[in-house]
Design a protein around this motif. Structure first.
Motif, PDB file in Angstrom:
ATOM      1  N   VAL A 162      -4.016   7.448   9.226  1.00 23.03           N
ATOM      2  CA  VAL A 162      -3.107   8.516   8.796  1.00 23.03           C
ATOM      3  C   VAL A 162      -3.879   9.793   8.475  1.00 23.03           C
ATOM      4  O   VAL A 162      -3.521  10.887   8.940  1.00 23.03           O
ATOM      5  CB  VAL A 162      -2.273   8.063   7.568  1.00 23.03           C
ATOM      6  N   ILE A 163      -4.937   9.666   7.690  1.00 23.85           N
ATOM      7  CA  ILE A 163      -5.710  10.840   7.291  1.00 23.85           C
ATOM      8  C   ILE A 163      -6.388  11.480   8.495  1.00 23.85           C
ATOM      9  O   ILE A 163      -6.463  12.713   8.591  1.00 23.85           O
ATOM     10  CB  ILE A 163      -6.745  10.473   6.207  1.00 23.85           C
ATOM     11  N   PHE A 164      -6.867  10.671   9.428  1.00 20.94           N
ATOM     12  CA  PHE A 164      -7.541  11.230  10.597  1.00 20.94           C
ATOM     13  C   PHE A 164      -6.558  12.022  11.462  1.00 20.94           C
ATOM     14  O   PHE A 164      -6.913  13.061  12.016  1.00 20.94           O
ATOM     15  CB  PHE A 164      -8.221  10.136  11.414  1.00 20.94           C
TER      16      PHE A 164
ATOM     17  N   LYS B 273      -9.600  -3.989   3.615  1.00 21.75           N
ATOM     18  CA  LYS B 273      -9.739  -3.664   5.036  1.00 21.75           C
ATOM     19  C   LYS B 273      -8.418  -3.137   5.601  1.00 21.75           C
ATOM     20  O   LYS B 273      -8.387  -2.108   6.283  1.00 21.75           O
ATOM     21  CB  LYS B 273     -10.203  -4.891   5.821  1.00 21.75           C
ATOM     22  N   ASN B 274      -7.328  -3.842   5.299  1.00 24.26           N
ATOM     23  CA  ASN B 274      -6.019  -3.419   5.810  1.00 24.26           C
ATOM     24  C   ASN B 274      -5.616  -2.047   5.279  1.00 24.26           C
ATOM     25  O   ASN B 274      -5.158  -1.184   6.031  1.00 24.26           O
ATOM     26  CB  ASN B 274      -4.939  -4.449   5.462  1.00 24.26           C
ATOM     27  N   ALA B 275      -5.798  -1.840   3.975  1.00 18.71           N
ATOM     28  CA  ALA B 275      -5.449  -0.551   3.368  1.00 18.71           C
ATOM     29  C   ALA B 275      -6.329   0.558   3.929  1.00 18.71           C
ATOM     30  O   ALA B 275      -5.844   1.653   4.231  1.00 18.71           O
ATOM     31  CB  ALA B 275      -5.593  -0.628   1.855  1.00 18.71           C
ATOM     32  N   ALA B 276      -7.613   0.288   4.054  1.00 20.43           N
ATOM     33  CA  ALA B 276      -8.534   1.301   4.561  1.00 20.43           C
ATOM     34  C   ALA B 276      -8.204   1.690   5.991  1.00 20.43           C
ATOM     35  O   ALA B 276      -8.193   2.876   6.332  1.00 20.43           O
ATOM     36  CB  ALA B 276      -9.973   0.792   4.462  1.00 20.43           C
ATOM     37  N   LEU B 277      -7.927   0.705   6.838  1.00 24.04           N
ATOM     38  CA  LEU B 277      -7.595   1.014   8.234  1.00 24.04           C
ATOM     39  C   LEU B 277      -6.323   1.860   8.328  1.00 24.04           C
ATOM     40  O   LEU B 277      -6.281   2.843   9.070  1.00 24.04           O
ATOM     41  CB  LEU B 277      -7.453  -0.273   9.052  1.00 24.04           C
TER      42      LEU B 277
ATOM     43  N   LEU C 101       0.840  -1.199   0.000  1.00 24.04           N
ATOM     44  CA  LEU C 101       0.000   0.000   0.000  1.00 24.04           C
ATOM     45  C   LEU C 101       0.871   1.244   0.000  1.00 24.04           C
ATOM     46  O   LEU C 101       1.794   1.365   0.791  1.00 24.04           O
ATOM     47  CB  LEU C 101      -0.897   0.010   1.244  1.00 24.04           C
ATOM     48  N   HIS C 102       0.584   2.143  -0.909  1.00 25.41           N
ATOM     49  CA  HIS C 102       1.235   3.440  -0.928  1.00 25.41           C
ATOM     50  C   HIS C 102       0.175   4.458  -0.565  1.00 25.41           C
ATOM     51  O   HIS C 102      -0.753   4.687  -1.326  1.00 25.41           O
ATOM     52  CB  HIS C 102       1.816   3.742  -2.312  1.00 25.41           C
ATOM     53  N   LEU C 103       0.290   5.047   0.605  1.00 27.18           N
ATOM     54  CA  LEU C 103      -0.709   6.011   1.048  1.00 27.18           C
ATOM     55  C   LEU C 103      -0.513   7.321   0.304  1.00 27.18           C
ATOM     56  O   LEU C 103       0.599   7.811   0.177  1.00 27.18           O
ATOM     57  CB  LEU C 103      -0.582   6.258   2.552  1.00 27.18           C
ATOM     58  N   SER C 104      -1.587   7.847  -0.190  1.00 23.29           N
ATOM     59  CA  SER C 104      -1.551   9.124  -0.886  1.00 23.29           C
ATOM     60  C   SER C 104      -2.315  10.145  -0.064  1.00 23.29           C
ATOM     61  O   SER C 104      -3.444   9.903   0.323  1.00 23.29           O
ATOM     62  CB  SER C 104      -2.206   9.004  -2.258  1.00 23.29           C
ATOM     63  N   LEU C 105      -1.685  11.237   0.221  1.00 23.64           N
ATOM     64  CA  LEU C 105      -2.342  12.309   0.953  1.00 23.64           C
ATOM     65  C   LEU C 105      -2.605  13.453  -0.011  1.00 23.64           C
ATOM     66  O   LEU C 105      -1.824  13.704  -0.913  1.00 23.64           O
ATOM     67  CB  LEU C 105      -1.445  12.813   2.098  1.00 23.64           C
ATOM     68  N   CYS C 106      -3.712  14.113   0.175  1.00 23.79           N
ATOM     69  CA  CYS C 106      -4.003  15.256  -0.685  1.00 23.79           C
ATOM     70  C   CYS C 106      -4.745  16.296   0.126  1.00 23.79           C
ATOM     71  O   CYS C 106      -5.235  16.018   1.203  1.00 23.79           O
ATOM     72  CB  CYS C 106      -4.826  14.834  -1.891  1.00 23.79           C
ATOM     73  N   ARG C 107      -4.801  17.496  -0.397  1.00 22.76           N
ATOM     74  CA  ARG C 107      -5.534  18.555   0.277  1.00 22.76           C
ATOM     75  C   ARG C 107      -6.621  19.047  -0.658  1.00 22.76           C
ATOM     76  O   ARG C 107      -6.524  18.908  -1.871  1.00 22.76           O
ATOM     77  CB  ARG C 107      -4.609  19.693   0.667  1.00 22.76           C
TER      78      ARG C 107
END
Length: 155
Positions: A122-124, A113-117, A88-94
């Motif tokens: 991180v986003i929260f 489920k794993n990626a979503a958690l 999983l590569h988490l992508s953050l955006c604004r």
């Protein structure tokens, strides 16, 4: 100015179904009704988990990428495909110019489920930092409820 749209399973599903209808006609929409379902939407972090059969996922994916608005809110869906690579590569955006960024995850239920958690946590954390003093216990409770929904998610 209109109130912003709160993302829900219903309005995300409707936007995608409408796009399937426009791009694949009534026959295309009818063929997907048995397998297409929005399983999870978090209005805080803008994460969506969408179910589609293996036979139909490319049609659903293409319809997702063509959705440009939900209600009066512009939307851009970014799709994470976990079916090929389990990393999983988490992508953050604004958000810019009132555009809501939503993430959809494609893959096995375990991978989703794993990626979503991971992504939700991180986003929260970023959300809490951005909101600062306006952060409330209600939001924490809502987020905890969302995380529970992911943990019990089944196809």
């Amino acid at each position: 100015m209109d109130d912003p749209v709160i993302l829900t399973q219903f309005n995300v599903s409707k936007a995608i179904r409408d796009n399937i209808l426009v791009n694949f006609s009534e026959c295309g929409l009818a063929s997907l009704l048995g397998s297409f379902q929005v399983k999870y939407v978090n209005p805080i972090t803008k994460l969506c988990i969408i179910k589609a059969s293996m036979e139909d996922f490319q049609k659903v994916w293409s319809a997702i990428t063509m959705v440009r608005s939900i209600g009066n809110c512009l939307v851009l869906f970014n799709v994470l495909d976990l079916s090929v690579n389990s990393e999983l590569h988490l992508s953050l955006c604004r958000c810019e110019n009132e555009v809501t960024f939503s993430f959809c995850i494609i893959g096995s239920i375990r991978a989703c489920k794993n990626a979503a958690l991971k992504r939700e946590e991180v986003i929260f954390e970023h959300y809490k930092l951005a909101v600062g003093a306006r952060f409330s216990a209600d939001v924490t409770q809502h987020m905890d409820n969302c995380l529970e929904k992911i943990k019990i998610l089944e196809y």
